[in-house]
Design a protein around this motif. Structure first.
Motif, PDB file in Angstrom:
ATOM      1  N   VAL A 184       0.828  -1.212   0.000  1.00 55.31           N
ATOM      2  CA  VAL A 184       0.000   0.000   0.000  1.00 55.31           C
ATOM      3  C   VAL A 184       0.859   1.258   0.000  1.00 55.31           C
ATOM      4  O   VAL A 184       0.689   2.145  -0.839  1.00 55.31           O
ATOM      5  N   LEU A 185       1.751   1.358   0.951  1.00 58.54           N
ATOM      6  CA  LEU A 185       2.626   2.526   1.033  1.00 58.54           C
ATOM      7  C   LEU A 185       3.855   2.314   0.155  1.00 58.54           C
ATOM      8  O   LEU A 185       4.452   1.231   0.151  1.00 58.54           O
ATOM      9  N   LYS A 186       4.211   3.344  -0.590  1.00 55.37           N
ATOM     10  CA  LYS A 186       5.375   3.280  -1.461  1.00 55.37           C
ATOM     11  C   LYS A 186       6.243   4.511  -1.230  1.00 55.37           C
ATOM     12  O   LYS A 186       5.733   5.613  -0.999  1.00 55.37           O
ATOM     13  N   LYS A 187       7.551   4.317  -1.331  1.00 51.60           N
ATOM     14  CA  LYS A 187       8.495   5.423  -1.186  1.00 51.60           C
ATOM     15  C   LYS A 187       9.138   5.754  -2.529  1.00 51.60           C
ATOM     16  O   LYS A 187       9.185   4.920  -3.432  1.00 51.60           O
ATOM     17  N   GLY A 188       9.631   6.984  -2.609  1.00 55.14           N
ATOM     18  CA  GLY A 188      10.360   7.411  -3.796  1.00 55.14           C
ATOM     19  C   GLY A 188      11.476   8.354  -3.404  1.00 55.14           C
ATOM     20  O   GLY A 188      11.386   9.048  -2.376  1.00 55.14           O
ATOM     21  N   ILE A 189      12.515   8.404  -4.226  1.00 57.58           N
ATOM     22  CA  ILE A 189      13.633   9.289  -3.959  1.00 57.58           C
ATOM     23  C   ILE A 189      14.160   9.817  -5.294  1.00 57.58           C
ATOM     24  O   ILE A 189      14.098   9.132  -6.319  1.00 57.58           O
ATOM     25  N   THR A 227      -1.006   4.430  -1.869  1.00 61.18           N
ATOM     26  CA  THR A 227      -1.532   4.095  -3.191  1.00 61.18           C
ATOM     27  C   THR A 227      -3.041   3.884  -3.196  1.00 61.18           C
ATOM     28  O   THR A 227      -3.648   3.794  -4.264  1.00 61.18           O
ATOM     29  N   LEU A 228      -3.671   3.803  -2.019  1.00 63.49           N
ATOM     30  CA  LEU A 228      -5.129   3.640  -1.946  1.00 63.49           C
ATOM     31  C   LEU A 228      -5.857   4.976  -1.878  1.00 63.49           C
ATOM     32  O   LEU A 228      -7.044   5.049  -2.196  1.00 63.49           O
ATOM     33  N   THR A 229      -5.155   6.039  -1.465  1.00 64.27           N
ATOM     34  CA  THR A 229      -5.805   7.346  -1.332  1.00 64.27           C
ATOM     35  C   THR A 229      -5.115   8.437  -2.147  1.00 64.27           C
ATOM     36  O   THR A 229      -5.715   9.488  -2.398  1.00 64.27           O
ATOM     37  N   GLY A 230      -3.881   8.191  -2.544  1.00 66.96           N
ATOM     38  CA  GLY A 230      -3.122   9.208  -3.255  1.00 66.96           C
ATOM     39  C   GLY A 230      -2.442  10.208  -2.342  1.00 66.96           C
ATOM     40  O   GLY A 230      -1.756  11.120  -2.818  1.00 66.96           O
ATOM     41  N   GLU A 231      -2.616  10.080  -1.052  1.00 68.71           N
ATOM     42  CA  GLU A 231      -1.961  11.009  -0.118  1.00 68.71           C
ATOM     43  C   GLU A 231      -0.447  10.887  -0.232  1.00 68.71           C
ATOM     44  O   GLU A 231       0.093   9.806  -0.483  1.00 68.71           O
ATOM     45  N   ILE A 285       8.131  11.507  -6.440  1.00 67.89           N
ATOM     46  CA  ILE A 285       6.762  10.974  -6.525  1.00 67.89           C
ATOM     47  C   ILE A 285       6.649  10.044  -7.734  1.00 67.89           C
ATOM     48  O   ILE A 285       6.045   8.975  -7.673  1.00 67.89           O
ATOM     49  N   THR A 286       7.247  10.447  -8.860  1.00 66.66           N
ATOM     50  CA  THR A 286       7.258   9.606 -10.061  1.00 66.66           C
ATOM     51  C   THR A 286       7.900   8.255  -9.763  1.00 66.66           C
ATOM     52  O   THR A 286       7.394   7.194 -10.180  1.00 66.66           O
ATOM     53  N   HIS A 287       8.992   8.276  -9.027  1.00 67.43           N
ATOM     54  CA  HIS A 287       9.679   7.032  -8.643  1.00 67.43           C
ATOM     55  C   HIS A 287       8.762   6.157  -7.794  1.00 67.43           C
ATOM     56  O   HIS A 287       8.659   4.935  -8.019  1.00 67.43           O
ATOM     57  N   ALA A 288       8.069   6.756  -6.831  1.00 65.13           N
ATOM     58  CA  ALA A 288       7.181   5.985  -5.959  1.00 65.13           C
ATOM     59  C   ALA A 288       6.019   5.391  -6.746  1.00 65.13           C
ATOM     60  O   ALA A 288       5.663   4.219  -6.559  1.00 65.13           O
ATOM     61  N   VAL A 289       5.415   6.174  -7.632  1.00 62.29           N
ATOM     62  CA  VAL A 289       4.276   5.679  -8.416  1.00 62.29           C
ATOM     63  C   VAL A 289       4.730   4.564  -9.356  1.00 62.29           C
ATOM     64  O   VAL A 289       4.031   3.561  -9.544  1.00 62.29           O
ATOM     65  N   ALA A 290       5.911   4.703  -9.948  1.00 66.63           N
ATOM     66  CA  ALA A 290       6.407   3.675 -10.861  1.00 66.63           C
ATOM     67  C   ALA A 290       6.582   2.332 -10.164  1.00 66.63           C
ATOM     68  O   ALA A 290       6.424   1.266 -10.784  1.00 66.63           O
ATOM     69  N   SER A 291       6.887   2.377  -8.869  1.00 71.16           N
ATOM     70  CA  SER A 291       7.095   1.124  -8.131  1.00 71.16           C
ATOM     71  C   SER A 291       5.812   0.309  -8.016  1.00 71.16           C
ATOM     72  O   SER A 291       5.866  -0.904  -7.788  1.00 71.16           O
ATOM     73  N   ILE A 321      -2.086  11.578  -8.071  1.00 72.47           N
ATOM     74  CA  ILE A 321      -1.269  10.430  -7.683  1.00 72.47           C
ATOM     75  C   ILE A 321      -2.094   9.155  -7.696  1.00 72.47           C
ATOM     76  O   ILE A 321      -1.661   8.104  -8.199  1.00 72.47           O
ATOM     77  N   LEU A 322      -3.317   9.215  -7.180  1.00 75.53           N
ATOM     78  CA  LEU A 322      -4.186   8.042  -7.147  1.00 75.53           C
ATOM     79  C   LEU A 322      -4.486   7.548  -8.564  1.00 75.53           C
ATOM     80  O   LEU A 322      -4.392   6.340  -8.853  1.00 75.53           O
TER      81      LEU A 322
END
Length: 779
Positions: A439-444, A631-635, A740-746, A765-766
């Motif tokens: 559910v939770l994803k990180k990006g850097i 990833t469930l809320t886009g926050e 954020i792009t990195h996190a969404v891509a994951s 994001i969602l």
């Protein structure tokens, strides 16, 4: 101008340049005692001004009945286009910004008329009584509609070097893409405001919250049909500007001045927050379309980039803003063969205007998005792709506009920051976290900044200053720059204190006023300290030269034996207290007042070919941002940011650190939370804090490390070898969007590159996460 830092005495006063002094008004800001225009005691007979605004995006006015407005209680004057004695125009360059609509309206929120009444409530109530009938005309609200209607602000522009199409055709790899970049409201804490007081013979004095007092002076004179010398404009401080008060303060100042001159009574124009946001322009929103070629290691071989912007209804500063977007579409990267096209569309929305970065952020975001896309296509770390494309030697130092990059420190900054923030290890840890977390994803992401400093309109690169040295040794300082919270006045005062080797307490900072320093440029383009600091230093050196001549003659010593020191003025073998020495000079009838002037050297630019040297130097920085998304809320939350920024030899490290942090947070807001929404009728729906979200203290990363680059030193002879710090830090926040792009891509195990426009709001994001899931299943 010689290198002033090298010429300064070895022992400097503790409160000269390079000292981390607080803002001159810091204590007053905290205590609430700093006086802004609306805090000034209201003069007797003050009239309050309210505006009647257009309710249509594009229409012909068929009837405007103001009889009920004039008859309303408390109303003293109602003015519209027909009541203007001079020109109905408050535009900065092209005469297309009307003070009041004349027969046709071109956006919702355009001023139709103004009401002056004995109270603000009475003026607003009266303005609401107007009866206006319209005949609607075709309206283009967004870029797509303007493109379909072929509404251009000016001819499309092309900047190129090499044969981009041939390079693309020959490239081993190639990717195309597009994305949208949203606008941004300035949301200065002090809104637009002006207070005008009539003087003899139709002259007028105007307090204006403006970044450009000279332009406001000239435009008021134009509206009044009078010479410039009949108008005096004064600015002590603004509660923020960010570019929103570079051109668009003129409407409010000119209206207040017109009321004051017509009635013989002082007048104040102060829209409320909703009116301010509806009436004034924003950061330009853009669309970017790219076609990029590259090799197997991610080195770019060719690039075709098309930038389209929504300029709004009138020209304002759109040509220069869009030009700067083209200038910064390379950021810190060498582009071997490049073609940049810029399309400037006219829309029936409020005219967009200057905003911190002045188009640079949009161009820079485009190339950083391209770097992320190339890395995704090759399965590489985006930082590695960025490293491989940086400007360097061996012919890799020429910009698309043919300026040679002579001061490139981006590689050093990137390597130092990557090491200090432990980028490589953290990226590995984040990849492991993302594999384990559903559910939770990180990006850097770590991104650089290379920002050109100078007005790209060459003649604006000039400044003046005035210094009075009084007989008691105190100093009065005036210059053409304006103080909007950034600490310009403090920096210039430090420069003057350093020149005379006295404590900064001796230097009194005064309002910027057009009857002291004329024909000034806006405080913009990050050039405030560069221009005004050098002008003030010039004035100080003029007075010092007179004093040295006086001392040498009076005491019979060589000029080389006269020196200004922290202990006083050394003349031969004796040292005189500064105030005693100055009094001796006064008694000897030595002039203790001087003007100073500075014009930036070396710069030139041919707009017809988009080639030249528009920038005196470049400011550099790098930022590493880490984010966490749901990833469930886009926050989304920025959990950590590490920043290393080059300010040369900092004039004031405390102020510079504040500017860097503030710029980063403002840029973060632009790219994540600040969403402008216009409806189909051209009405701004996000016109208050309830609907428009700027970053708050809760949005600041819990871990935020901001450092000045210790090795920094301007290779050009700027004042004390410093570098500008107003605009460049905003672009550091591009690292947040890339993270954020990195996190969404994951979410799709990096199989597809996310479609993620800016701002990356929770909704965006969602939707991007859902889209990545869907597309990754099809791969």
């Amino acid at each position: 101008m010689a290198d002033s830092a090298a010429a300064a005495p070895t022992k400097a006063p503790p409160q000269g340049v390079h000292a981390a002094l607080p803002h001159d008004s810091a204590a007053r800001h905290v205590a609430g005692s700093a006086v802004y225009i609306d805090d000034m005691p209201e003069p007797a007979g003050l009239l309050h001004v309210a505006f009647g605004l257009s309710e249509r995006a594009h229409a012909r006015i068929t009837r405007m009945d103001l009889s009920a407005v004039r008859a309303a209680p408390g109303v003293v004057l109602v003015i519209s286009a027909e009541d203007i004695p001079g020109e109905n125009d408050v535009s900065p360059v092209i005469h297309d910004d009307r003070l009041f609509a004349d027969g046709e309206v071109y956006c919702v929120g355009q001023s139709l008329f103004a009401v002056a009444a004995t109270s603000l409530a009475a003026a607003r109530a009266a303005a609401a009584k107007a009866v206006v009938d319209y005949e609607d005309l075709p309206a283009a609200i967004d870029i797509a509609a303007a493109r379909a209607m072929d509404l251009k602000m000016e001819a499309s522009q092309r900047m190129a070097r090499g044969d981009a199409q041939a390079a693309l055709a020959a490239s081993p790899r190639r990717v195309q893409g597009k994305f949208a970049i949203g606008g941004q409201d300035h949301f200065y804490l002090e809104g637009q405001i002006a207070l005008a007081t009539p003087r003899e013979e139709g002259d007028v004095h105007v307090w204006s919250s403006t970044q450009h007092p000279t332009e406001v002076q000239h435009l008021i004179a134009r509206v009044l049909g009078k010479p410039d010398h009949c108008v005096t404009v004064e600015v002590r401080r603004m509660g923020g500007g960010f570019g929103g008060k570079e051109t668009q303060a003129s409407l409010f100042a000119a209206t207040a001045a017109l009321v004051a001159v017509k009635t013989g009574r002082p007048a104040k124009a102060r829209p409320d927050r909703d009116e301010d946001m509806v009436m004034t322009g924003k950061r330009h929103d853009f669309e970017a379309l790219y076609d990029v070629g590259f090799d197997g290691e991610g080195r770019l071989t060719g690039l075709s980039l098309a930038l389209s912007s929504r300029c709004g209804a009138t020209t304002d500063l759109s040509p220069a803003i869009n030009d700067r977007a083209m200038f910064h579409a390379d950021n810190a990267y060498f582009l071997p063969a490049v073609e940049i096209l810029s399309h400037r569309f006219r829309t029936h929305t409020v005219s967009n205007t200057a905003f911190r970065g002045f188009g640079g952020p949009q161009g820079m975001l485009a190339i950083e998005r391209i770097m992320d896309a190339v890395a995704a296509e090759l399965g590489l770390d985006p930082l590695e792709v960025r490293r491989r494309n940086l400007y360097g030697g061996d012919g890799r130092n020429l910009t698309p506009y043919h300026q040679v990059v002579e001061d490139n420190v981006a590689p050093q900054l990137i390597e130092e920051l990557a090491a200090s923030c432990d980028y490589a290890a953290r990226r590995r840890e984040i990849e492991a976290f993302n594999r384990a977390s559903t559910v939770l994803k990180k990006g850097i992401a770590l991104t650089p900044v290379k920002f050109g400093v100078s007005f790209t309109t060459t003649h604006l690169n000039q400044a003046g200053a005035l210094i009075h040295l009084y007989a008691d040794g105190s100093i009065m300082l005036n210059h053409g720059g304006t103080e909007m919270g950034q600490g310009l006045n403090t920096k210039v005062a430090q420069i003057v204190a350093q020149a005379f080797q006295v404590d900064i307490a001796r230097v009194k900072i005064t309002s910027t006023v057009t009857d002291k320093v004329p024909n000034t440029s806006a405080t913009a383009a990050s050039s405030g300290a560069d221009l005004n600091g050098m002008a003030a230093l010039n004035a100080a050196e003029t007075i010092k030269a007179r004093l040295v001549d006086f001392a040498a003659a009076k005491w019979g010593v060589a000029q080389a034996d006269v020196a200004f020191t922290p202990d006083g003025v050394r003349v031969g073998g004796q040292t005189l207290a500064f105030e005693a020495f100055v009094r001796q000079a006064y008694l000897a009838r030595i002039s203790l007042s001087a003007t100073g002037f500075y014009a930036t050297p070396k710069i030139h630019y041919d707009r017809a070919t988009h080639t030249g040297r528009p920038f005196y130097y470049f400011a550099y920085g790098a930022a590493c941002s880490e984010v966490l998304i749901d990833t469930l809320t886009g926050e989304m939350k920025v959990t950590r940011a590490d920043i290393l920024h080059d300010v040369g030899k900092s004039l004031n490290p405390a102020l510079d650190l504040g500017q860097i942090e503030g710029g980063f947070i403002q840029g973060m807001g632009w790219l994540t939370t600040e969403e402008l929404v216009f409806d189909a009728q051209g009405r701004l729906r996000t016109h208050a804090p309830s609907t428009y979200k700027i970053p708050t203290c809760g949005d600041r990363p819990a871990q935020l490390d901001v450092r000045l680059w210790k090795a920094g030193r301007n290779v050009e002879a700027t004042v004390h070898r410093s570098k500008a710090v107003g605009e460049p830090p905003l672009m550091l926040a591009i690292s947040v969007h890339s993270a954020i792009t990195h996190a969404v891509a994951s979410v799709g195990d990096h199989k597809v590159f996310p479609d993620l426009d800016a701002p990356a709001t929770p909704e965006a994001i969602l939707m991007a996460c859902e889209d990545v899931r869907r597309r990754a299943r099809d791969v």
